[in-house]
Design a protein around this motif. Structure first.
Motif, PDB file in Angstrom:
ATOM      1  N   UNK A   1       0.409  -1.048  -0.198  1.00  0.00           N
ATOM      2  CA  UNK A   1       0.067  -0.413  -0.226  1.00  0.00           C
ATOM      3  C   UNK A   1       0.925   1.053  -0.116  1.00  0.00           C
ATOM      4  N   UNK A   2       0.640   1.739  -0.507  1.00  0.00           N
ATOM      5  CA  UNK A   2       0.613   3.485  -0.813  1.00  0.00           C
ATOM      6  C   UNK A   2       0.049   4.671   0.337  1.00  0.00           C
ATOM      7  N   UNK A   3       0.621   6.201   0.332  1.00  0.00           N
ATOM      8  CA  UNK A   3      -0.658   7.043   1.062  1.00  0.00           C
ATOM      9  C   UNK A   3      -1.714   7.174  -0.889  1.00  0.00           C
ATOM     10  N   UNK A   4      -2.729   7.712   0.190  1.00  0.00           N
ATOM     11  CA  UNK A   4      -3.875   7.964  -1.316  1.00  0.00           C
ATOM     12  C   UNK A   4      -3.123   9.108  -2.739  1.00  0.00           C
ATOM     13  N   UNK A   5      -2.186  10.186  -2.028  1.00  0.00           N
ATOM     14  CA  UNK A   5      -2.097  10.943  -2.734  1.00  0.00           C
ATOM     15  C   UNK A   5      -0.751  10.692  -3.631  1.00  0.00           C
ATOM     16  N   UNK A   6      -0.292   9.515  -3.444  1.00  0.00           N
ATOM     17  CA  UNK A   6       0.359   9.262  -4.328  1.00  0.00           C
ATOM     18  C   UNK A   6       0.371   8.604  -5.687  1.00  0.00           C
ATOM     19  N   UNK A   7      -1.823   8.227  -5.713  1.00  0.00           N
ATOM     20  CA  UNK A   7      -2.184   7.940  -6.569  1.00  0.00           C
ATOM     21  C   UNK A   7      -2.174   8.725  -7.778  1.00  0.00           C
TER      22      UNK A   7
ATOM     23  N   UNK B   1      -8.551  -1.810  -2.942  1.00  0.00           N
ATOM     24  CA  UNK B   1      -8.891  -1.215  -1.649  1.00  0.00           C
ATOM     25  C   UNK B   1      -8.670  -0.192  -0.964  1.00  0.00           C
ATOM     26  N   UNK B   2      -9.109   1.348  -0.835  1.00  0.00           N
ATOM     27  CA  UNK B   2      -8.781   2.300  -0.291  1.00  0.00           C
ATOM     28  C   UNK B   2      -9.152   2.874   0.464  1.00  0.00           C
ATOM     29  N   UNK B   3      -8.760   3.832   1.432  1.00  0.00           N
ATOM     30  CA  UNK B   3      -9.287   4.800   2.375  1.00  0.00           C
ATOM     31  C   UNK B   3      -9.380   5.690   1.740  1.00  0.00           C
ATOM     32  N   UNK B   4      -9.349   6.602   3.004  1.00  0.00           N
ATOM     33  CA  UNK B   4      -9.065   8.402   3.241  1.00  0.00           C
ATOM     34  C   UNK B   4      -7.333   8.719   2.963  1.00  0.00           C
ATOM     35  N   UNK B   5      -6.805   7.892   3.342  1.00  0.00           N
ATOM     36  CA  UNK B   5      -5.125   7.916   3.926  1.00  0.00           C
ATOM     37  C   UNK B   5      -4.275   7.048   2.980  1.00  0.00           C
ATOM     38  N   UNK B   6      -4.788   5.512   2.432  1.00  0.00           N
ATOM     39  CA  UNK B   6      -3.993   4.596   1.952  1.00  0.00           C
ATOM     40  C   UNK B   6      -4.905   4.049   0.772  1.00  0.00           C
ATOM     41  N   UNK B   7      -4.302   3.879   0.010  1.00  0.00           N
ATOM     42  CA  UNK B   7      -4.245   2.510  -1.195  1.00  0.00           C
ATOM     43  C   UNK B   7      -3.664   1.144  -1.954  1.00  0.00           C
ATOM     44  N   UNK B   8      -4.572   0.187  -1.544  1.00  0.00           N
ATOM     45  CA  UNK B   8      -3.896  -0.809  -1.830  1.00  0.00           C
ATOM     46  C   UNK B   8      -3.597  -1.430  -3.215  1.00  0.00           C
TER      47      UNK B   8
END
Length: 498
Positions: free
Chosen positions: A428-434, A460-467
């Motif tokens: 997973x990575x931080x969502x704003x890396x996507x 899957x993803x949240x408001x902070x991280x994305x798989x």
């Protein structure tokens, strides 16, 4: 001149130090163990776990509350009002409304009821009199029929028989007298021929015979006239009298039935009028009772004008304010059972469902975290109003579990996080890396001393991280911002714009 050279040299040294520091931070931190954040702009992909939560915000509300509405139909003006926030007990007075007009209406309604009762009494008396009048008149008409029947029988069995006997006797008497005088006349003629009787005596006998003959003929004629004319005339007259008496009874019955029907309808109308006036009086009395609003339970008073979106609407609740019918005036919330009524963006609303766990924090108690559970998710989205017309949010209600002795109040600002699921053992990575361009999802991947656009497959993803399902490996490093053009070492052939 020397001073100018010194300044130039100093600036050169500062730039050199910053460049060396950036290079050291960019390269040195790559080897740091158990560190995901390299410089705050780089992130090393690792395998681990993260929670998918939905962040929300809103305000507190009571799960159960008693709404106090204005029940007066019109003219509701507050003359007494309990203070907002005060604690009241059951049967305490909350509001008193102006009742002067209602009392006047009650007096008028009582007069109308009295008038309606008098009208009903008069109508019932008229109906009773008409009923007795009908019985009397019908009895008279029936008596007339009976008398006509008796008159017909008396005529048929008495007068007709007597008349026929009288006429028959007259014929028989005239016939006997005619026979007697005829014989006497014949004897007188013989005596006259023998000159034993004078001419004058003969003439008198002849005249007597003529009279007897006329009387005999008249007696027979009287029988013919009576049987052919007089009897029929008398019979029709008697039957006509009987039929007229019967017809008069029928006409009287129809007329009197119509009169009684009208009077009965009048009585029914007067009863309906009385019932209507009595209902209006009772309604006015109920309205008078509603001028004093009593608390149905113990609790804290909250004005409706202080709740939710109504805070900026109209004038605040106060003495002298006019209320419209069924207007929500105040509530008595049960502050021992509170919920958080929060807004969830429609893009995340599909992740939230009843029964999910949540945590709630209040602005008034920032150090206290309350456990919660999602009770419901709104059916329809609500717009963001003129401030953000494109925004659509769903209302989510979260039941607060561990309130304990903390006194929460309605309309307190709060925030909540709804736990959706925990993603385990994934990259997973931080969502704003996507980044996304059209249907292509990609990241800035560190490569060859710079950064290149690299496609990835999201899970899957949240408001902070994305798989990341595919596209990166363990310890891959992604950039969390847009790199300078000088550091870009590769780009994807993308058809659209990011």
């Amino acid at each position: 001149m020397r001073r100018g050279i010194s300044i130039i040299v100093l600036l050169f040294l500062v730039i050199l130090v910053l460049a060396i520091g950036s290079w050291v931070g960019f390269t040195g931190n790559r080897g740091a163990e158990n560190s995901n954040s390299l410089t705050g702009e780089l992130y090393e992909v690792t395998r681990g776990s993260f929670e998918i939560t939905v962040p929300t915000s809103g305000e507190l509300a009571s799960e159960k509350q008693i709404n106090i509405h204005n029940k007066l139909e019109s003219g509701a003006v507050i003359i007494e009002l309990v203070d907002e926030g005060s604690q009241v007990n059951k049967d305490d007075v909350l509001i008193k409304l102006n009742d002067e007009k209602i009392k006047n209406d009650i007096r008028n309604a009582e007069l109308n009821v009295t008038a309606a009762e008098n009208s009903l009494d008069n109508a019932e008396s008229a109906l009773l009199i008409a009923g007795k009048k009908r019985d009397s008149e019908i009895a008279k008409k029936q008596l007339s029929i009976e008398l006509a029947k008796l008159a017909l029988r008396a005529w048929e069995e008495g007068e007709v028989v007597a008349k026929k006997q009288q006429l028959t006797l007259a014929v028989q008497t005239a016939q006997k007298d005619h026979q007697r005088l005829f014989k006497k006349h014949e004897s007188s003629v013989r005596l006259y021929e023998k000159e034993f009787l004078s001419k004058d005596e003969l003439d008198r006998d002849e005249i007597a015979l003529l009279n007897a003959d006329a009387t005999f003929k008249k007696a027979k004629l009287d029988i013919d006239v009576y049987e052919n004319y007089t009897y029929k005339q008398d019979e029709q007259k008697k039957q006509s009298d009987l039929q007229q008496a019967i017809d008069e009874l029928d006409r009287a019955q129809d007329r009197l039935a119509s009169e009684l029907s009208n009077l009965t309808a009048t009585v029914s109308a007067r009863k309906d009028q009385l019932a209507s006036q009595a209902e209006e009086l009772e309604k006015r009395k109920n309205q008078l009772h509603m001028c004093t609003v009593i608390s149905p339970a113990s609790g804290m008073v909250v004005y409706a004008t202080s709740m939710g979106g109504r805070r900026d609407e109209g004038e605040p609740l106060k003495v002298g304010k006019s209320l419209y019918r069924n207007e929500l005036v105040m509530t008595i919330p049960d502050i021992s059972n509170m919920i958080a009524r929060v807004k969830v963006n429609e893009a995340l609303s599909g992740l939230v469902s009843p029964g999910q766990k949540a945590t709630v924090t209040c602005d008034a108690y920032p150090d206290d975290v309350f456990d919660g559970e999602v009770l419901s998710v709104g059916v329809l989205a609500e717009g963001g109003g003129w401030r953000d017309p494109n925004r659509r949010d769903y209302t989510v209600e979260v039941k607060i579990a561990n309130q304990e002795n903390i006194q929460l109040k309605p309309s307190m600002r709060c925030s909540a996080e709804v736990f959706v699921e925990k993603v385990t053992d994934v990259f997973f990575v931080p969502i704003h890396a996507i980044h996304r361009t059209g249907k292509v999802v990609w990241v800035w991947l560190q490569s060859d001393g710079g950064f290149a656009q690299h496609p990835v497959e999201l899970g899957r993803f949240s408001d902070s991280y994305a798989e990341i399902i595919n596209g990166v490996s363990l310890e891959s490093v992604v950039l969390l911002r847009e790199p300078p053009a000088s550091e870009v070492v590769g780009r994807l052939a993308l058809g659209g714009e990011e």
